[in-house]
Enzyme design. Structure first.
Site, PDB file in Angstrom:
ATOM      1  N   ARG A  84       0.834  -1.121   0.002  1.00 35.44           N
ATOM      2  CA  ARG A  84      -0.039   0.016  -0.138  1.00 35.44           C
ATOM      3  C   ARG A  84       0.872   1.110  -0.052  1.00 35.44           C
ATOM      4  O   ARG A  84       0.641   2.274  -0.740  1.00 35.44           O
ATOM      5  CB  ARG A  84      -0.938  -0.091   1.093  1.00 35.44           C
ATOM      6  CG  ARG A  84      -1.933   1.235   1.378  1.00 35.44           C
ATOM      7  CD  ARG A  84      -2.905   1.196   0.241  1.00 35.44           C
ATOM      8  NE  ARG A  84      -2.660   1.978  -1.111  1.00 35.44           N
ATOM      9  CZ  ARG A  84      -3.031   1.507  -2.468  1.00 35.44           C
ATOM     10  NH1 ARG A  84      -4.007   0.331  -2.419  1.00 35.44           N
ATOM     11  NH2 ARG A  84      -2.724   2.113  -3.426  1.00 35.44           N
ATOM     12  N   LYS A 109       1.955  24.545  -3.528  1.00 32.79           N
ATOM     13  CA  LYS A 109       0.779  23.798  -3.071  1.00 32.79           C
ATOM     14  C   LYS A 109       0.911  22.528  -2.919  1.00 32.79           C
ATOM     15  O   LYS A 109       0.273  21.800  -4.126  1.00 32.79           O
ATOM     16  CB  LYS A 109      -0.358  24.593  -3.867  1.00 32.79           C
ATOM     17  CG  LYS A 109      -0.648  25.833  -4.014  1.00 32.79           C
ATOM     18  CD  LYS A 109      -1.908  26.396  -4.884  1.00 32.79           C
ATOM     19  CE  LYS A 109      -1.801  28.028  -4.745  1.00 32.79           C
ATOM     20  NZ  LYS A 109      -2.903  28.440  -5.774  1.00 32.79           N
ATOM     21  N   LYS A 156       3.535  38.754  -2.374  1.00 35.92           N
ATOM     22  CA  LYS A 156       1.905  38.454  -2.571  1.00 35.92           C
ATOM     23  C   LYS A 156       1.086  39.769  -2.088  1.00 35.92           C
ATOM     24  O   LYS A 156       1.698  40.323  -1.240  1.00 35.92           O
ATOM     25  CB  LYS A 156       1.656  37.139  -2.251  1.00 35.92           C
ATOM     26  CG  LYS A 156       2.546  35.943  -2.853  1.00 35.92           C
ATOM     27  CD  LYS A 156       2.192  34.615  -2.435  1.00 35.92           C
ATOM     28  CE  LYS A 156       0.893  34.341  -2.847  1.00 35.92           C
ATOM     29  NZ  LYS A 156       0.797  34.069  -4.315  1.00 35.92           N
ATOM     30  N   GLU A 176       3.759  39.870  -6.949  1.00 36.34           N
ATOM     31  CA  GLU A 176       2.430  39.369  -7.649  1.00 36.34           C
ATOM     32  C   GLU A 176       1.723  40.640  -7.905  1.00 36.34           C
ATOM     33  O   GLU A 176       1.495  41.491  -6.926  1.00 36.34           O
ATOM     34  CB  GLU A 176       1.860  38.607  -6.574  1.00 36.34           C
ATOM     35  CG  GLU A 176       0.419  38.147  -7.019  1.00 36.34           C
ATOM     36  CD  GLU A 176      -0.389  37.247  -5.860  1.00 36.34           C
ATOM     37  OE1 GLU A 176      -0.199  36.100  -5.928  1.00 36.34           O
ATOM     38  OE2 GLU A 176      -1.023  38.023  -4.951  1.00 36.34           O
ATOM     39  N   ASP A 199      -1.177  37.782 -11.973  1.00 38.17           N
ATOM     40  CA  ASP A 199      -2.548  36.961 -11.192  1.00 38.17           C
ATOM     41  C   ASP A 199      -3.761  37.135 -11.747  1.00 38.17           C
ATOM     42  O   ASP A 199      -4.303  38.381 -11.535  1.00 38.17           O
ATOM     43  CB  ASP A 199      -2.231  37.087  -9.677  1.00 38.17           C
ATOM     44  CG  ASP A 199      -3.437  36.094  -8.931  1.00 38.17           C
ATOM     45  OD1 ASP A 199      -3.163  35.052  -9.063  1.00 38.17           O
ATOM     46  OD2 ASP A 199      -4.002  36.606  -7.864  1.00 38.17           O
TER      47      ASP A 199
END
Length: 288
Positions: free
Chosen positions: A99, A134, A166, A199, A220
């Site tokens: 697994r 992410k 950002k 950004e 963005d």
């Protein structure tokens, strides 16, 4: 990027502890201790392979006497029914590691497969397909390695790798110009130097970032027409700043984004929502 042995071992060790592989009661009570087995790991759908190093490390950790022979290499394309690896050794060990080995191979191959699809959709344009942060917690290096197996390019690995201002940074600092100024002052104070990316969400913010001569500007969630205008402004100004597009970019839209002339496109979906590649591991022979 390349995976270090230490990185793979750390990820595998955590996964085996999570699965309580040292106390596999089902296998211990149902499979004879002296039984030997041979198993084949098989692709059940077309895709791109990644994670075979992790498969090898899983079995090395479960039982060093188990042999894993790979039939393909990470990054190779595969078709349904194609063997990926042959595993042989104590049947208990082969089954206990199944697994965790499949979890690594399926997730990483899913990332590589999705990445290769995005690369193909760019249709040969000289544009880098970038990943993001992410990633699955604790598995960033594994996820990003899988992106590279699919033909993508790794962006910053972590918060220390480069500066990426950002929207929350800009809001806290008071805008593009003061944010960049504070970063450069901080670099000077710490005798450090690294790339700065900003950004932006508007043409005015993009103009400010270009004036600051930062290394990267992240466009963005911008309309295609606006991105194309910013690319044109960058080109006519002679700026060396590179432009990255990001924000809900899909396989259906990436070609149009690439056509704007940006230098790179980042896609969070490569690692935050890949579909695992369907792979099975079947015992094909047992004796003893």
């Amino acid at each position: 990027m390349q995976l270090t042995t230490e990185t793979v071992r750390t990820a595998v060790a955590a996964a085996l502890i999570e699965d309580q592989a040292a106390d596999d009661v089902t296998t211990r009570w149902s499979v004879p201790e002296a039984l030997e087995a041979e198993a084949t790991m098989i692709a059940k759908q077309s895709g791109r392979v990644a994670g075979l190093t992790a498969v090898q490390e899983v079995y090395a950790a479960v039982d060093p006497t188990v042999t894993v022979r790979t039939a393909v290499a990470d990054g190779d394309p595969v078709v349904p029914g194609q063997p990926l690896a042959w595993i042989s050794g104590a049947a208990r060990s082969v089954i206990t590691g199944e697994r965790v080995a499949l979890n690594f191979a399926q997730r990483m191959s899913g990332i590589a497969t999705l990445t290769s699809a995005f690369v193909a959709a760019i249709d040969g344009r000289p544009i880098a397909l970038l990943d993001t942060r992410k990633t699955a917690p604790g598995l960033r290096a594994m996820d990003k390695y899988a992106v590279s197996c699919g033909g993508g390019t790794n962006h910053r690995l972590d918060l220390s790798a480069m500066v990426l201002l950002k929207e929350n940074h800009l809001a806290a600092a008071g805008g593009v110009l003061p944010a960049v100024r504070r970063v450069r002052d901080g670099m000077a104070a710490e005798d450090n130097r690294m790339a700065i990316e900003v950004e932006v969400t508007t043409a005015e913010e993009a103009r400010e970032a270009l004036d600051c001569q930062v290394e990267w500007i992240l466009l963005d969630n911008m309309p295609l027409e606006q991105m194309a205008l910013i690319v044109e402004r960058r080109n006519t100004s002679g700026s060396a700043t590179r432009l990255e597009a990001s924000g809900n970019i899909t396989l259906d839209t990436i070609a149009d984004v690439a056509a704007t002339g940006v230098d790179a496109i980042s896609v969070g979906a490569l690692t935050h929502s890949p579909t695992a590649l369907d792979i099975s591991l079947l015992v094909t022979r047992s004796h003893g």
